[in-house]
Design an enzyme around this catalytic site. Sequence first.
Site, PDB file in Angstrom:
ATOM      1  N   PRO A   1       0.780  -1.584   0.093  1.00  0.00           N
ATOM      2  CA  PRO A   1       0.016   0.423   0.031  1.00  0.00           C
ATOM      3  C   PRO A   1       0.805   1.078   0.373  1.00  0.00           C
ATOM      4  CG  PRO A   1       0.066  -1.448   2.205  1.00  0.00           C
ATOM      5  CD  PRO A   1       0.247  -2.266   1.400  1.00  0.00           C
TER       6      PRO A   1
ATOM      7  N   ARG B   1      -4.127  -8.477 -20.488  1.00  0.00           N
ATOM      8  CA  ARG B   1      -5.471  -7.956 -21.401  1.00  0.00           C
ATOM      9  C   ARG B   1      -4.854  -6.891 -22.445  1.00  0.00           C
ATOM     10  NH1 ARG B   1      -7.730  -3.703 -20.786  1.00  0.00           N
ATOM     11  NH2 ARG B   1     -10.359  -3.945 -22.105  1.00  0.00           N
TER      12      ARG B   1
ATOM     13  N   GLU C   1       1.664  -8.246   8.851  1.00  0.00           N
ATOM     14  CA  GLU C   1       0.671  -6.922   8.715  1.00  0.00           C
ATOM     15  C   GLU C   1       2.754  -6.093   8.014  1.00  0.00           C
ATOM     16  OE1 GLU C   1       0.815  -9.329  11.543  1.00  0.00           O
ATOM     17  OE2 GLU C   1      -1.294  -8.842  12.213  1.00  0.00           O
TER      18      GLU C   1
ATOM     19  N   ASP D   1     -10.797   1.590 -24.284  1.00  0.00           N
ATOM     20  CA  ASP D   1     -11.059   1.232 -23.133  1.00  0.00           C
ATOM     21  C   ASP D   1     -11.329   2.652 -22.520  1.00  0.00           C
ATOM     22  OD1 ASP D   1     -10.179  -1.943 -23.111  1.00  0.00           O
ATOM     23  OD2 ASP D   1      -8.667  -1.710 -21.893  1.00  0.00           O
TER      24      ASP D   1
END
Length: 246
Positions: free
Chosen positions: A86, A150, A113, A164
Site C-alpha cells: 500500500p 489483457r 502486518e 477502454d
Amino acid sequence: MKIKILTLFPNMLEGILKESILKRAIEKGVCSVELIDMRQYSLDKHHHVDDTPYGGGAGMVLACDVVDRAITAHRTAQSFKILMTPQGRPFQQTIAKELASKEELILICGHYEGFDERIRSYVDDEISIGDYVLTGGELAAAVICDSVIRLLDNAIRKESSEDDSFSDGLLEYPQYTRPVEYKGCTVPEVLLNGNHKLIREFRLKESLRKTILRRPDLLKNRNLTKEEERLLSMLQAELAADKNNA
Ligand code: 6GU
C-alpha cells in the site's frame, strides 16, 4: 511475457488464471504465469517465513532472507521486480501499459502486518492498487496480472483495449445491445442508422459527458483536440440549460 508471482498463498491466485480471458491468453501462449510458494525458501524446519518485530509491537514481519532467496532463485537478467505494498506507486492504466512492455515481471506479495524494510532494496518498483488496506498483496497481484495481460498482443482484439475507459484519458462511452426497447428505455437513435461519422461523434461526446460528470479530474490533465473542445462547450451549455430547467 512471463509473470512470476512470489506468494505464501498461491491458491488465492490459481482461480483467476483458470477463467475467461486470462485462461485463454495463457493457453494461446500470449504469456505464462508461474505461482511460486515462498515458503519453500524458508530454511526453518517448520517453514516459518515471518518473525516478531525488533523493537516490539503487534504482528509478525515477513523475513528478508526468505524473500531474497525466492527472488534469487527465480530472477533472470530480464526480470522487473515489483513489491506489492500500500506504500507503492498508485496503480493506473499508464503503469499497466508500462508493465505490458516488459519481458518478465516478478510480483512479490507480502502478507502479515508487514515485511522487513530491507526487502525494498531487492526490487525495482513498488505498487499499490489504491488507498485501502488488503490482508496481503495477492489480490493486488491479481489486479496487475489481469490489467497487464489483457493489453498483450493477441490477448483480446486490439480495438477492444483501444476503446477502454482511461486508455485515452476519458471514460468509455455508453454501449447498448438488443433489444432496441426494454421496459420503455430505448437505445439512442443515432446508433441505429449506421451513420459512422455521427456515431463516432456521439460516442466522443458521451465519453466527454461521462468524464465531466463522474471524473472531472481526468479532464484537467489532458489536452483536448479541437473537436473535443467543440463538443465539450456544447455539453457544458446543455448541462447548464438542464440545471436551469430543473
Ligand atoms: Cl499492493 N497490498 C496490500 N496489502 N494492501 C493494498 C495494496 C497492496 N494496494 C492497496 N492496498
